[in-house]
Design an enzyme around this catalytic site. Structure first.
Site, PDB file in Angstrom:
ATOM      1  N   GLY A 135      29.319  32.293   5.569  1.00 44.39           N
ATOM      2  CA  GLY A 135      28.686  32.033   5.042  1.00 44.39           C
ATOM      3  C   GLY A 135      27.457  32.393   5.470  1.00 44.39           C
ATOM      4  O   GLY A 135      27.037  33.298   6.962  1.00 44.39           O
ATOM      5  N   GLN A 172      18.160  34.108   6.443  1.00 43.94           N
ATOM      6  CA  GLN A 172      19.166  34.794   7.781  1.00 43.94           C
ATOM      7  C   GLN A 172      18.805  36.291   8.100  1.00 43.94           C
ATOM      8  O   GLN A 172      18.998  36.673   8.579  1.00 43.94           O
ATOM      9  CB  GLN A 172      20.447  34.133   7.488  1.00 43.94           C
ATOM     10  CG  GLN A 172      20.492  32.948   7.489  1.00 43.94           C
ATOM     11  CD  GLN A 172      21.602  32.471   8.022  1.00 43.94           C
ATOM     12  OE1 GLN A 172      22.827  32.544   7.293  1.00 43.94           O
ATOM     13  NE2 GLN A 172      22.532  32.075   9.498  1.00 43.94           N
ATOM     14  N   CYS A 226      25.701  28.691  13.592  1.00 46.81           N
ATOM     15  CA  CYS A 226      25.242  29.018  12.983  1.00 46.81           C
ATOM     16  C   CYS A 226      25.326  30.327  13.086  1.00 46.81           C
ATOM     17  O   CYS A 226      24.868  31.037  14.357  1.00 46.81           O
ATOM     18  CB  CYS A 226      24.222  28.829  12.680  1.00 46.81           C
ATOM     19  SG  CYS A 226      22.021  29.402  11.485  1.00 46.81           S
ATOM     20  N   LEU A 227      25.214  32.082  12.542  1.00 48.69           N
ATOM     21  CA  LEU A 227      24.976  33.200  13.299  1.00 48.69           C
ATOM     22  C   LEU A 227      23.349  33.499  13.853  1.00 48.69           C
ATOM     23  O   LEU A 227      23.296  34.563  14.516  1.00 48.69           O
ATOM     24  CB  LEU A 227      24.964  34.288  11.977  1.00 48.69           C
ATOM     25  CG  LEU A 227      26.211  33.956  11.515  1.00 48.69           C
ATOM     26  CD1 LEU A 227      26.480  35.012  10.200  1.00 48.69           C
ATOM     27  CD2 LEU A 227      27.166  34.847  12.780  1.00 48.69           C
ATOM     28  N   HIS A 252      24.966  23.784   4.514  1.00 44.39           N
ATOM     29  CA  HIS A 252      24.804  24.336   5.800  1.00 44.39           C
ATOM     30  C   HIS A 252      23.986  25.128   5.700  1.00 44.39           C
ATOM     31  O   HIS A 252      22.592  25.251   6.102  1.00 44.39           O
ATOM     32  CB  HIS A 252      26.165  24.745   6.750  1.00 44.39           C
ATOM     33  CG  HIS A 252      25.027  26.202   8.134  1.00 44.39           C
ATOM     34  ND1 HIS A 252      25.376  25.756   9.483  1.00 44.39           N
ATOM     35  CD2 HIS A 252      24.351  27.144   7.547  1.00 44.39           C
ATOM     36  CE1 HIS A 252      24.496  26.375   9.508  1.00 44.39           C
ATOM     37  NE2 HIS A 252      24.504  27.616   9.323  1.00 44.39           N
ATOM     38  N   GLU A 253      24.453  26.055   4.543  1.00 42.15           N
ATOM     39  CA  GLU A 253      24.076  27.241   3.783  1.00 42.15           C
ATOM     40  C   GLU A 253      22.435  26.805   3.424  1.00 42.15           C
ATOM     41  O   GLU A 253      21.170  27.550   2.839  1.00 42.15           O
ATOM     42  CB  GLU A 253      24.562  28.596   2.924  1.00 42.15           C
ATOM     43  CG  GLU A 253      26.025  28.620   3.778  1.00 42.15           C
ATOM     44  CD  GLU A 253      25.108  29.442   4.903  1.00 42.15           C
ATOM     45  OE1 GLU A 253      24.251  30.092   4.685  1.00 42.15           O
ATOM     46  OE2 GLU A 253      26.570  29.711   5.913  1.00 42.15           O
ATOM     47  N   HIS A 273      19.735  26.066   4.972  1.00 43.73           N
ATOM     48  CA  HIS A 273      18.817  27.145   5.274  1.00 43.73           C
ATOM     49  C   HIS A 273      18.483  27.171   4.215  1.00 43.73           C
ATOM     50  O   HIS A 273      16.601  27.820   4.399  1.00 43.73           O
ATOM     51  CB  HIS A 273      19.709  28.434   5.851  1.00 43.73           C
ATOM     52  CG  HIS A 273      20.325  28.783   6.872  1.00 43.73           C
ATOM     53  ND1 HIS A 273      19.623  28.779   8.228  1.00 43.73           N
ATOM     54  CD2 HIS A 273      22.073  28.757   6.942  1.00 43.73           C
ATOM     55  CE1 HIS A 273      20.527  28.702   8.917  1.00 43.73           C
ATOM     56  NE2 HIS A 273      21.715  29.151   8.380  1.00 43.73           N
TER      57      HIS A 273
HETATM   58 ZN    ZN Z   1      23.118  29.028   9.410  1.00 44.69          ZN
END
Ligand code: ZN
Length: 215
Positions: free
Chosen positions: A64, A69, A122-123, A164-165, A168
């Site tokens: 995702g 991000q 998480c990236l 999660h997304e 964000h």
């Molecule tokens: Zn994330």
């Protein structure tokens, strides 16, 4: 209000490279609620942005990617999960494949009354993973990439990705919801393998945190 129109910022972002730089925790853009999409970008530019986000997500690799991000305060995210995991992991985590999809202005609410705790990462927080208790099933409302309304229930791992997304886009990182005692380095393969069991039950015992009672 941003001093540069969103269109210019997106054009500048897409001019540089096929994959976009991912913003890391500590950048305020990850901590602000993102603006709803209401046509600020042309159809063509939106499509180019979505494609760049898809390529960036794959390259990372991740399942995702939300617009904050890549530094854009816009309520837009992409998700996709091939779910190439062992059968026992798939069964325990509900990690079924999630085809590529675009979420515009998404929101979710609990649809199960049940939380499940699993490791996630998480990236934007590289090098770590932690256990997060999340709704097992959610009602997702959003628009797709053509502006068509989405209103459906999502379960299992795809529900985790959606939560999660969407978080964000509200300025929330998974660490805000995590069992901090579960925090685990992913810097080495042995560290990753330590907690690779289908459920984090052993990690809860050894690290001293609690899982939702359904576990
Ligand atoms: Zn994330």
């Amino acid at each position: 209000m941003p001093t540069t129109p969103l269109t210019d910022r997106v054009e500048a972002l897409l001019a540089d490279a096929a994959t976009l730089p991912i913003v890391a925790a500590g950048d305020p853009v990850l901590r602000r609620p993102a603006e709803p999409f209401d046509g600020q970008l042309s159809d063509t530019l939106l499509a180019r942005l979505i494609e760049a986000m898809r390529v960036t997500m794959h390259a990372a690799p991740g399942v995702g990617l939300a617009a904050p991000q890549i530094g854009l305060p816009l309520r837009l995210a992409v998700i996709e999960d091939a779910a190439t995991v062992p059968e026992e992991v798939r069964a325990a985590r509900g990690r079924v494949p999630q085809p590529f999809r675009v979420l515009i202005n998404p929101s979710y609410e609990d649809a199960s009354g049940r939380r499940v705790g699993f490791y996630e990462g998480c990236l934007s927080v590289p090098g770590y993973q932690a256990v997060v208790a999340r709704h097992e099933r959610v009602r997702l409302r959003a628009l797709d990439e053509r502006g068509r309304p989405v209103d459906e229930e999502v379960a299992g791992w795809p529900a985790r990705i959606v939560q999660h997304e969407t978080d964000h886009l509200d300025g929330t990182l998974y660490l805000d919801r995590a069992e901090l005692r579960s925090l685990s380095s992913t810097q080495s393969q042995s560290a990753v393998e330590r907690w690779a069991q289908p459920t984090p039950r052993l990690a809860a015992q050894r690290l001293g945190f609690t899982l939702p009672e359904s576990d």
